[in-house]
Design an enzyme around this catalytic site. Structure first.
Site, PDB file in Angstrom:
ATOM      1  CB  SER A  45      -0.858  -0.004   1.261  1.00  0.00           C
ATOM      2  OG  SER A  45      -0.010   0.151   2.396  1.00  0.00           O
ATOM      3  CG  ASP A  76      -3.191  -3.148  -2.024  1.00  0.00           C
ATOM      4  OD1 ASP A  76      -4.136  -3.036  -2.800  1.00  0.00           O
ATOM      5  OD2 ASP A  76      -3.250  -3.824  -0.978  1.00  0.00           O
ATOM      6  CG  HIS A  77      -6.297  -0.068  -1.772  1.00  0.00           C
ATOM      7  ND1 HIS A  77      -7.529  -0.017  -2.378  1.00  0.00           N
ATOM      8  CD2 HIS A  77      -6.168  -1.324  -1.259  1.00  0.00           C
ATOM      9  CE1 HIS A  77      -8.130  -1.191  -2.207  1.00  0.00           C
ATOM     10  NE2 HIS A  77      -7.340  -1.992  -1.538  1.00  0.00           N
ATOM     11  CG  HIS A 181     -10.073  -3.196   2.638  1.00  0.00           C
ATOM     12  ND1 HIS A 181     -10.312  -2.112   1.838  1.00  0.00           N
ATOM     13  CD2 HIS A 181      -9.341  -4.054   1.890  1.00  0.00           C
ATOM     14  CE1 HIS A 181      -9.764  -2.319   0.649  1.00  0.00           C
ATOM     15  NE2 HIS A 181      -9.175  -3.484   0.658  1.00  0.00           N
ATOM     16  N   GLY A 182     -10.133  -5.521   6.335  1.00  0.00           N
ATOM     17  CA  GLY A 182      -9.975  -5.787   7.764  1.00  0.00           C
ATOM     18  C   GLY A 182     -10.688  -7.066   8.155  1.00  0.00           C
ATOM     19  CG  HIS A 213      -9.272  -5.428  -3.035  1.00  0.00           C
ATOM     20  ND1 HIS A 213      -8.240  -4.561  -2.787  1.00  0.00           N
ATOM     21  CD2 HIS A 213      -9.236  -5.673  -4.372  1.00  0.00           C
ATOM     22  CE1 HIS A 213      -7.625  -4.286  -3.920  1.00  0.00           C
ATOM     23  NE2 HIS A 213      -8.202  -4.943  -4.894  1.00  0.00           N
ATOM     24  N   GLY A 215      -9.854 -10.067   1.775  1.00  0.00           N
ATOM     25  CA  GLY A 215     -10.001 -11.516   1.892  1.00  0.00           C
ATOM     26  C   GLY A 215      -9.946 -12.044   3.322  1.00  0.00           C
TER      27      GLY A 215
HETATM   28 ZN   LIG Z   1      -7.729  -3.857  -0.890  1.00  0.00          ZN
END
Ligand SMILES: [Zn+2]
Length: 286
Positions: A45, A76-77, A181-182, A213, A215
């Site tokens: 990221s 990433d992002h 996410h998370g 995303h 996961g």
């Molecule tokens: Zn992501």
């Protein structure tokens, strides 16, 4: 990387994408890939790549490629076109331009700008973009993050996705299909319920491979259904951070006088590698 993605689509498997923050993470992913003889994508990221160094992570991944290992590097992002330019210039294999919290029009404009820059500067670069919103933080929560069931976490509509991909010319598409996410602190709680039919409909509509995303926290069965519905790359981050920290905490608790970083970080690295291997086995149907 394009060839491996095409192969994954054909075989109905998914390539694992694992985020790292340091060289211990790099070894955790590369050792797992080597052991299982599988391709992997290393994700960094904006925060992660600032910590490691953009040129430094690129150089590290090159060392794996020099050994003929199918290890690829993804930014990433990435939240601005400026930061996309930085990694395209550095020669990353792929980048995600993330305007998912912006309006449809703004997101499309920003994505198109990133695609145009990459096609001009380094046409090999794979560009991914996301539509719909799945949250930003790869962290561990006590309860469902606010807005999980509200419009803040918006599902992707297949028709919008089709327009978006057609107008921007991106190579990979990340839909919001119930993934977040998370992950939850209590591993028995699962907030995420994937909309498998939506994945099938989106894959058909967009005509490019799909990336899942958020996961961490999704069940094995759901992963399998998502892969057969058209997911070709799966992102794992939070789970790895959790394992890394657990490994480190355990070692320091048991060896409070240890001062050598290569000793206490080894347990963090090894704990992370266990998770990477487990995910690779599942994603590749082994
Ligand atoms: Zn992501």
């Amino acid at each position: 990387m394009r060839e491996y993605i095409a192969e994954a689509e054909e075989k109905k498997i998914a390539i694992g994408h694992f985020n790292i923050s340091n060289i211990e993470g790099f070894w955790a992913v590369v050792n797992a890939a080597k052991k299982l003889n599988l391709p992997v994508i290393i994700g960094v990221s904006e925060g992660e790549r600032d910590f490691i160094g953009i040129k430094q992570i690129k150089a590290l991944v090159e060392t794996a490629k020099a050994e003929d290992l199918p290890v690829f590097l993804n930014a990433d992002h990435t939240y601005s076109v400026e930061r996309v330019k930085e990694v395209v210039d550095a020669g990353f294999d792929a980048v995600i331009i993330d305007g998912a919290d912006k309006s449809f029009e703004e997101n499309m404009k920003m994505t198109k700008e990133a695609v145009d820059y990459a096609k001009n500067k380094n046409p090999e670069t794979i560009i991914e973009s996301e539509l719909g919103f799945i949250g930003k933080s790869s962290s561990v929560w006590d309860k469902a993050p606010s807005g999980t069931s509200s419009s803040e976490y918006a599902f992707t509509e297949p028709e919008e996705a089709r327009q978006f991909v057609k107008n921007t010319g991106i190579d990979l598409f990340a839909p919001a299909v119930g993934n977040i996410h998370g992950m939850a602190k209590n591993l028995n709680i699962n907030f995420e319920k994937l909309d498998i039919q939506r994945i099938t409909a989106i894959r058909e509509a967009v005509g490019v491979p799909l990336v899942l995303h958020g996961g961490s926290g999704i069940t094995d069965e759901e992963f399998k259904s998502a892969i057969s519905a058209g997911i070709s790359i799966i992102h794992i981050n939070t789970e790895l951070r959790f394992a890394f920290r657990q490994g480190l905490q355990k070692f320091l608790f048991e060896n409070p006088d240890e001062l050598a970083p290569y000793k206490y970080l080894r347990s963090a690295r090894d704990a992370m590698q266990v998770v990477v291997e487990k995910r690779l086995v599942l994603f590749n149907g082994l």
